[in-house]
Each structure stands twice: as structure tokens, then as C-alpha cells.
Design a protein around this motif. Structure first.
Motif, PDB file in Angstrom:
ATOM      1  N   LEU A   1       0.823  -1.207   0.000  1.00  0.00           N
ATOM      2  CA  LEU A   1       0.000   0.000   0.000  1.00  0.00           C
ATOM      3  C   LEU A   1       0.860   1.261   0.000  1.00  0.00           C
ATOM      4  N   ASN A   2       1.994   1.194   0.689  1.00  0.00           N
ATOM      5  CA  ASN A   2       2.903   2.337   0.751  1.00  0.00           C
ATOM      6  C   ASN A   2       3.687   2.546  -0.543  1.00  0.00           C
ATOM      7  N   GLY A   3       3.687   1.533  -1.418  1.00  0.00           N
ATOM      8  CA  GLY A   3       4.502   1.606  -2.621  1.00  0.00           C
ATOM      9  C   GLY A   3       5.919   1.118  -2.420  1.00  0.00           C
ATOM     10  N   ASP A   4       6.187   0.477  -1.256  1.00  0.00           N
ATOM     11  CA  ASP A   4       7.529  -0.024  -0.970  1.00  0.00           C
ATOM     12  C   ASP A   4       7.721  -1.476  -1.404  1.00  0.00           C
ATOM     13  N   ALA A   5       6.653  -2.142  -1.793  1.00  0.00           N
ATOM     14  CA  ALA A   5       6.715  -3.488  -2.368  1.00  0.00           C
ATOM     15  C   ALA A   5       5.756  -3.513  -3.547  1.00  0.00           C
ATOM     16  N   ASP A   6       6.094  -4.295  -4.547  1.00  0.00           N
ATOM     17  CA  ASP A   6       5.338  -4.268  -5.796  1.00  0.00           C
ATOM     18  C   ASP A   6       4.411  -5.451  -6.003  1.00  0.00           C
ATOM     19  N   ILE A   7       4.845  -6.635  -5.560  1.00  0.00           N
ATOM     20  CA  ILE A   7       4.109  -7.861  -5.881  1.00  0.00           C
ATOM     21  C   ILE A   7       3.949  -8.692  -4.624  1.00  0.00           C
TER      22      ILE A   7
END
Length: 323
Positions: free
Chosen positions: A91-97
Motif C-alpha cells: 500500500l505504501n509503494g515499498d513493495a510491488d508484488i
């Protein structure tokens, strides 16, 4: 309830993710290439995360290995402690998949109480909410459903002539004996309403006597069910490795009481728009994953003690997806 054997490897990636404190507990996977040396993700940088239970880590390792083989520069954050940290990282954009479950998305993340028994409809509903509210794309689900179920030993199922939960409801009361854990016993969508759905209410005449129900640790349920003592029927997860290892027969939920928990790859919208080829690559994986296969792969980790990274790589090679 679900255990993860730590991954021993030469390089550990310890990455603290801002805002959620996510730290990789494994961070390694095998180097591989696609057959023919194709590299459709040659310029992609991707962060793959997972929850910390065995199946989540395995799915993460399969994903990291396969996408890296396709040319991506993959950061492995599999094995994140708790479901909240991996979810929050995405949700934070720190992980993609991240691999998720449709039932988890519907109930835990969005607080829905409606039971949708059709797995495709449930996936579509979750897909639409997540895209609109969180810019997350739930790709078409895999062919496995890690949901609740009841099982019996193969011998007991044959002796009693049962293959469905409706068959259990037709047994004499003395044979309707159950082992469940405390969490499942008390769930609003758990044991007690399940009995009501199958017309054998707990403690009611012609139902299930209270003394026929034994509450115990989730891990003990499997071995007790395999021994048929003190219960003929035990609550299990449909993809747990112990189902196959202990030769348990999973009974069909023929009234569709249990919510589907279809395994699904979730990708940040920004990433899938930049690298749409991820959808085709992960479809190759999802189409191959069945309940029986996940039981086998989970069992290799939880029962045989194999490294999840090794199991993931071996399976990909056996399917001739990497070399």
C-alpha cells in the motif's frame, strides 16, 4: 499454525521499509533463466514480498525466481512478519508484488460479511474494490483455494461412506465427532454456523452433541483426525501439506458454506501498467498451481524440512519454466 523454516543462503537482504518497518527474513532465491534466454523484464526493478507462513513464502520464492529469470532486478522481501507488514508495504509503494487470498481481501481488508461462494465472482468483487480504493491490481486467480474444510482419514471416510459434509449430517450422532481449534470454533463464519448450515446444530436434538466436539491446538487436529481419535472429522486447510502426508480425505463443502480463498497475485497498478508482461508471466504460474500441488510443495517444507527457495526452484525446473 503454519511454520516457516528459515532460509540459509549466502546473501541476506535486510531492508527496512519506511512507514511499516518491514524487514526481509530470507531475501534469497536461485539464479535462473527462461528457456531460450528470453528477458521480457530486462529493464524492470521489482520488489517481491510475502507473508511469513510456508505457503506465502513458497509463492513469493516462485515469483521472485521466475521474474528474475525473465530479466527483472528483483529485491526479495519474502517472509515478512505478519500479514499486515507485507500488505502495508505494498500500500505504501515499498513493495510491488504480493500473493493474497480473495477471502482475506473480502473479509479482513474490506470488512465484508456477505458470503460469496462463487470464486470467480468473489475475485471480481475484490478486484474492483482494490483497484478503485488502493490502485492494486488483482490478477486472475490461481487454481488453488486455501480455505477451511473438514477431513477424515481415508479409512474412516471409506468406512462411513462419506465424501461430502451433507453425508456427515446423515450419520448417526455417535459418528458425528469433530476436532477443531479455538479460533475456528469461535469464528462468526466458523464451526457453529457451519453445523447450522448443514442442519446439524450444536447441542440440538438430532444435531451434534457438545461432548462430540474436542477443541485443541490446530496442529494436533491433523494427527487426531488421521488416528480417528477422539474425532472422525477435523478442520483442515485445503492446501496444507499434512493433508497429503497423513492421507486425509477432504470432504466436499457441497452447500458452499466456506468462503473461497483463491490464491491471487496482486501488483501495484503503476507497476503493471509499466510492465504489462508481468500478467502473462504470472498467468503461466497461476494456471499450474492446484490444491494437490500446493499440498505437495508445502509438505516438502513443513514436513521434509526443505528450504522454500530450493522447493520453488526445483518446481520451476520440473515444469521446464526455468533453466
Amino acid at each position: 499454525m503454519r511454520r516457516l523454516r528459515g532460509v540459509a543462503a549466502s546473501l541476506l537482504v535486510a531492508v527496512a521499509v519506511s512507514g511499516c518497518g518491514l524487514v526481509s527474513s530470507s531475501g534469497t532465491f536461485h539464479d535462473a533463466t527462461l528457456p531460450g534466454g528470453e528477458r521480457p523484464l530486462d529493464d524492470a526493478g521489482l520488489v517481491v514480498t510475502s507473508k511469513s507462513f510456508t505457503e506465502g513464502v513458497l509463492l513469493g520464492k516462485i515469483t521472485a525466481t521466475y521474474l528474475a529469470a525473465a530479466g527483472a532486478d528483483v529485491t526479495d522481501l519474502t517472509g515478512a512478519p505478519g500479514s499486515a507488514s507485507s500488505r502495508q508495504a505494498q500500500l505504501n509503494g515499498d513493495a510491488d508484488i504480493l500473493w493474497e487470498y480473495t477471502g482475506t481481501g473480502w473479509v479482513n481488508y474490506h470488512g465484508q460479511t456477505e458470503t460469496i461462494s462463487d470464486p470467480t465472482e468473489l475475485w471480481q468483487r475484490v478486484h474492483d474494490i482494490e483497484l478503485q480504493e488502493n490502485d492494486l491490481v488483482w490478477l486472475p486467480p490461481a487454481n488453488f483455494n486455501d480455505t477451511y474444510a473438514f477431513a477424515a482419514s481415508a479409512e474412516t471416510a471409506q468406512r462411513l461412506g462419506v465424501s461430502t459434509l451433507s453425508d456427515v449430517a446423515r450419520l448417526p450422532e455417535s459418528e458425528r465427532t469433530f476436532c477443531v481449534d479455538d479460533e475456528f470454533y469461535s469464528r462468526a463464519d466458523g464451526f457453529v454456523p457451519m453445523l447450522e448450515a448443514y442442519d446439524m446444530p450444536l447441542g440440538a436434538p438430532n444435531g451434534v452433541p457438545s461432548q462430540n466436539v474436542t477443541r485443541m491446538d490446530a496442529g494436533v487436529v491433523y494427527t487426531s483426525t488421521a488416528r480417528s481419535a477422539p474425532c472422525n472429522f477435523g478442520m483442515v486447510y485445503t492446501t496444507d501439506g499434512r493433508v497429503k502426508n497423513l492421507d486425509l480425505t477432504v470432504l466436499e463443502d457441497d452447500r458452499d458454506f466456506f468462503l473461497p480463498y483463491s490464491g491471487t497475485v496482486v501488483v501495484r497498478r503503476e507497476i503493471i501498467e509499466q510492465y504489462p508482461q508481468i500478467a502473462d508471466l504470472m498467468a503461466v504460474i497461476s494456471q499450474r498451481l492446484t490444491d494437490e500441488l500446493m499440498q505437495e510443495l508445502n509438505g516438502r517444507v513443513d514436513i521434509d524440512g526443505e528450504d522454500p527457495a530450493d522447493v520453488a526452484y526445483d518446481w520451476l525446473r520440473s515444469e521446464q519454466l526455468v533453466e
